[in-house]
Structures are given as structure tokens and as C-alpha cells.
Design an enzyme around this catalytic site. Structure first.
Site, PDB file in Angstrom:
ATOM      1  N   CYS A 159       0.749  -1.152  -0.203  1.00  0.00           N
ATOM      2  CA  CYS A 159       0.100   0.139   0.031  1.00  0.00           C
ATOM      3  C   CYS A 159       0.867   1.327   0.060  1.00  0.00           C
ATOM      4  O   CYS A 159       0.114   2.464   0.104  1.00  0.00           O
ATOM      5  CB  CYS A 159      -1.067  -0.009   1.230  1.00  0.00           C
ATOM      6  SG  CYS A 159      -1.912  -1.323   1.348  1.00  0.00           S
ATOM      7  N   HIS A 293      -3.509   7.967   5.995  1.00  0.00           N
ATOM      8  CA  HIS A 293      -3.821   6.402   5.452  1.00  0.00           C
ATOM      9  C   HIS A 293      -5.221   6.185   5.790  1.00  0.00           C
ATOM     10  O   HIS A 293      -6.086   5.679   4.831  1.00  0.00           O
ATOM     11  CB  HIS A 293      -2.921   5.338   5.970  1.00  0.00           C
ATOM     12  CG  HIS A 293      -2.816   4.200   5.189  1.00  0.00           C
ATOM     13  ND1 HIS A 293      -2.513   4.126   3.906  1.00  0.00           N
ATOM     14  CD2 HIS A 293      -2.976   3.131   5.819  1.00  0.00           C
ATOM     15  CE1 HIS A 293      -2.515   2.742   3.586  1.00  0.00           C
ATOM     16  NE2 HIS A 293      -2.855   2.221   4.841  1.00  0.00           N
ATOM     17  N   HIS A 330     -10.075   1.436  -0.051  1.00  0.00           N
ATOM     18  CA  HIS A 330      -8.586   1.241  -0.070  1.00  0.00           C
ATOM     19  C   HIS A 330      -8.049   0.859  -1.416  1.00  0.00           C
ATOM     20  O   HIS A 330      -8.434  -0.314  -1.885  1.00  0.00           O
ATOM     21  CB  HIS A 330      -8.343   0.314   1.136  1.00  0.00           C
ATOM     22  CG  HIS A 330      -6.923   0.374   1.291  1.00  0.00           C
ATOM     23  ND1 HIS A 330      -5.626   0.844   0.732  1.00  0.00           N
ATOM     24  CD2 HIS A 330      -6.058  -0.332   2.485  1.00  0.00           C
ATOM     25  CE1 HIS A 330      -4.628   0.795   1.113  1.00  0.00           C
ATOM     26  NE2 HIS A 330      -4.891   0.068   2.368  1.00  0.00           N
TER      27      HIS A 330
END
Length: 401
Positions: A159, A293, A330
Site C-alpha cells: 500500500c 492513510h 482502499h
């Protein structure tokens, strides 16, 4: 900055579940409208979770990419489209671009398919799929399709992959190794990773991502592809280019704490933000907004709140912080690039995107998470953070042009 050449952004292309381009992001992310719906791209009947932020054709279409039927849309095509948009916005000739750096999903299964086709006696096996799925070939395929210079790099560290591509490109430019580079990344919701997250029971149980809310239950995946045109300030000035923002600083860290959970005191994320401030030659008081995040998981949200406290001290309570994964989902390897574009738009429009779906305050999380809708605010500098399995962390510090 501590290095020689200033790095600027002169163009970008972006695609999410809201569609292609800037307006789609403004209408979706910045209005606080979640894009989650039932997935129809593959058979979801075996899974507990049924939802993700997947493009439904309702927003602006990404050029030359089909989202109908099987097989699913290709990362290669989506990255090429976003890269072309970045080039066109920058008004730069392909011959002036030294190369392409992308963050991508590490999928090696097609190698088996390739060798299997040879074993079956194929004289000329079909290799077109390799550039989409074998990581090292993705950057080559995108670069070749665009006709840019020979530098090709693919980052696979989950990520933070596309954030790392932007950081590495910025370092190359700042040190005079290149004048112009494309950097970004991609993830398009597909069955394999959906199945893995579902098996791990990581998905939100109620079909909503609720970062920093007491009743948060997990994350959801989302489509996300973005590419930024990065140049040295001297290169942009020589072309008379319109500078959108400056990449003022960056930081990379590893908290080395756990395979999948961040350090509970936020040490890794804090280190990355502190590094970004050092590179920029700035202090905590110089930052006006942080796009975190913000996955909507208990461990992430607690860790990031602690990290912001470590870096910004008492000021953290008054610093606008938001998680745009509450609307986009996400986007995994695409997250760093997509959220860098969102952060850039926050600076250029003077608008803080909200943390959507917030319902109940968590007494342990006491920062300004911008939960009451978009906020008009003059922004000079902003940080975008990302974290990944394995303890990897990044921070990008952008400054308004």
C-alpha cells in the site's frame, strides 16, 4: 530542500470508482459521497463481504478501458490512460520524459500460464497479458506505449508502492538524474485479493468504511489509478509550464513491529513525516492539513492518531486531518498516488475533503478528523501518509504553487 533541484507537479491523471479526472474526484471525494456498492465484476457469492468502491459506469469513463464483462479491466490500460492525461495536462513532449515509475500488485501467476503454453506446444504463445500482471513488465509496457525514455521501475511494497514511486522519482529529479518522470500506481478491484481480505475478515461488516469512528469495523477495497508528471523546477520554467504544486519533502520508514499491524505508538508513520519535514526544511507549524492513510481499522486509526500527536504535539488537536478512503475505499498499490492527487487538489482548491461515514466519537481518538463535510480553508502545505503490511510507511509533503 536539502537536495539541489526543486521538484514540481505539472500534470496528473486519476481514476477512481467516481470516474476519470479531476471533476469526478471533486464531485465524489470532496463532497463526502462514498462510492461503495455491490461488486458485479466477478462472482461474489462465496464471500462474506459483497461491497467495494468499484466503477459503475456512472462517472466519466477512463479512455479506452472497458469495465464490462470478463476479463476485468487491465492495470496497463488504466495506467496508460492516466499517464497520457498527465502528459497532456503538463503540455510536455514525450521525448522530454526520462521514464516511468509505477506501484503495482505483485502477481506472478501469469508466469505459470506462460510456461504452460510452451509445454502445450504453442509456437508463439500469447504474451500480451505479461505486461499487465508480471510486475517488472508493467512499467515497461506502460513506458513503451507512451513512447517515453528508457527508465522503468516497478514498486511492489503493497500500500506504499505508488507513494514510493513518487518519492523515488522525486529523488532522481532532485539529484539531477532526470528532468521529467512519470510516477504513479494502480489497483483495480479483482477476485484474488478480494478473497484474501475477505478470508482475513478485514472488511467492514456494515458495508461502510468509518475511519476514526468508534463503531468502525474495517476497510473496503476500491478502484484507484493515478499518475503524476514530475519535473525539476528548472525544466518546468524553461517550458513555461503551469506548476500545480511542489513536492517539497518526502519520508520513508519501517517500524519493524509486526507483519500486518502498525506500531501502536505510531513510530513508523511519525518517522516518515519527520523525514519529510527535514527534507523540506520545514517544521510542524508549517503544515496546514494531513491526508492520512485512514483505513478504518482499530489498529491503524489508533496508530496514526498517536503518530500525529508525536509530530505535531499540542497543535495536532487543531490540525485538519481526514481519511478519503472513507469515500474511495482502499486502493492498495494505487493509494499513494491517488491520495497525492487528492492532497494536491485540496491545496489548489482550498478545500479539505471530509472523513465520511463518521457516526460516533471514539474517546481514544481526539483529533480534528473533519467529519462534518468539506471545509473551506486556505492551505499552503499538506502531508499525505500511507502505510503497508510489513511496517512500511511513507509521507509526501506537497506545497501549493
Amino acid at each position: 530542500m536539502t537536495e539541489s533541484q526543486r521538484v514540481v507537479v505539472t500534470g496528473f491523471g486519476v481514476f477512481t470508482a467516481f470516474g476519470f479526472g479531476e471533476k469526478a474526484l471533486l464531485d465524489g471525494v470532496f463532497s463526502g459521497r462514498p462510492a461503495f456498492r455491490e461488486v458485479d465484476r466477478f462472482d461474489i457469492s462465496p464471500f462474506r463481504c459483497k461491497s467495494a468502491a468499484v466503477y459503475d459506469g456512472g462517472g466519466p469513463e477512463i479512455p479506452e478501458v472497458s469495465f464490462a464483462g470478463d476479463p476485468p479491466p487491465r492495470q496497463h490500460d488504466a495506467l496508460v490512460a492516466c499517464s497520457r492525461a498527465a502528459i497532456d495536462m503538463a503540455g510536455i513532449a514525450e521525448s522530454k520524459i526520462s521514464g516511468v515509475l509505477v506501484g503495482s500488485q505483485g502477481d506472478y501467476r501469469p508466469i505459470t500460464r506462460y510456461w504452460g503454453s510452451l509445454a502445450d506446444g504453442a509456437d508463439t504463445p500469447d504474451t500480451a497479458f505479461l505486461k499487465d500482471s508480471v510486475p517488472g513488465q508493467l512499467s515497461h509496457g506502460v513506458g513503451d506505449a507512451l513512447g517515453v525514455g528508457p527508465l522503468r521501475m516497478t514498486f511492489l511494497n503493497a500500500c506504499v508502492a505508488s507513494a514510493d514511486s513518487i518519492i523515488h522519482a522525486s529523488r532522481l529529479i532532485s539529484r539531477g538524474r532526470a528532468d521529467a518522470l512519470l510516477a504513479g500506481g494502480s489497483y483495480l478491484v479483482e477476485r484474488e485479493l478480494f478473497a484474501k481480505f475477505d478470508s482475513a475478515r478485514a472488511f467492514a461488516k456494515d458495508g461502510h468504511v468509518r475511519p476514526f469512528s468508534k463503531d468502525r469495523t474495517g476497510l473496503l477495497l476500491g478502484d484507484g489509478v493515478a499518475c503524476l508528471m514530475l519535473e525539476s523546477e528548472a525544466s518546468a520554467a524553461a517550458r513555461g509550464a503551469n506548476v500545480l504544486a511542489r513536492v517539497a519533502g518526502w519520508g520513508i520508514s519501517s517500524d519493524a513491529y509486526h507483519a500486518s499491524r502498525p506500531h501502536p505508538e505510531g513510530r513508523g508513520t511519525a518517522t516518515a513525516m519527520e523525514s519529510a519535514l527535514r527534507v523540506a526544511g520545514l517544521g510542524p507549524d508549517d503544515v496546514d492539513y494531513v491526508n492520512v492513510h485512514g483505513t478504518g481499522t482499530a489498529s491503524n486509526d489508533t496508530s496514526e492518531t498517536a503518530a500525529l500527536r508525536r509530530v505535531f504535539g499540542d497543535r495536532a488537536a487543531h490540525l485538519p486531518v481526514s481519511s478519503t478512503k472513507s469515500t474511495t475505499g482502499h486502493t492498495l498499490e494505487g493509494a499513494g498516488a491517488v491520495e497525492a492527487v487528492i492532497t494536491l487538489l485540496a491545496l489548489t482548491h482550498g478545500l479539505v475533503p471530509p472523513t465520511a461515514n463518521f457516526t460516533t466519537p471514539d474517546p481514544a481518538l481526539d483529533l480534528d478528523y473533519v467529519t462534518d463535510g468539506p471545509r473551506r480553508q486556505g492551505l499552503r502545505r499538506a502531508i499525505s501518509t500511507n502505510s503497508a503490511f510489513g511496517g512500511a510507511n511513507t509521507a509526501l509533503l506537497l506545497e501549493r504553487a
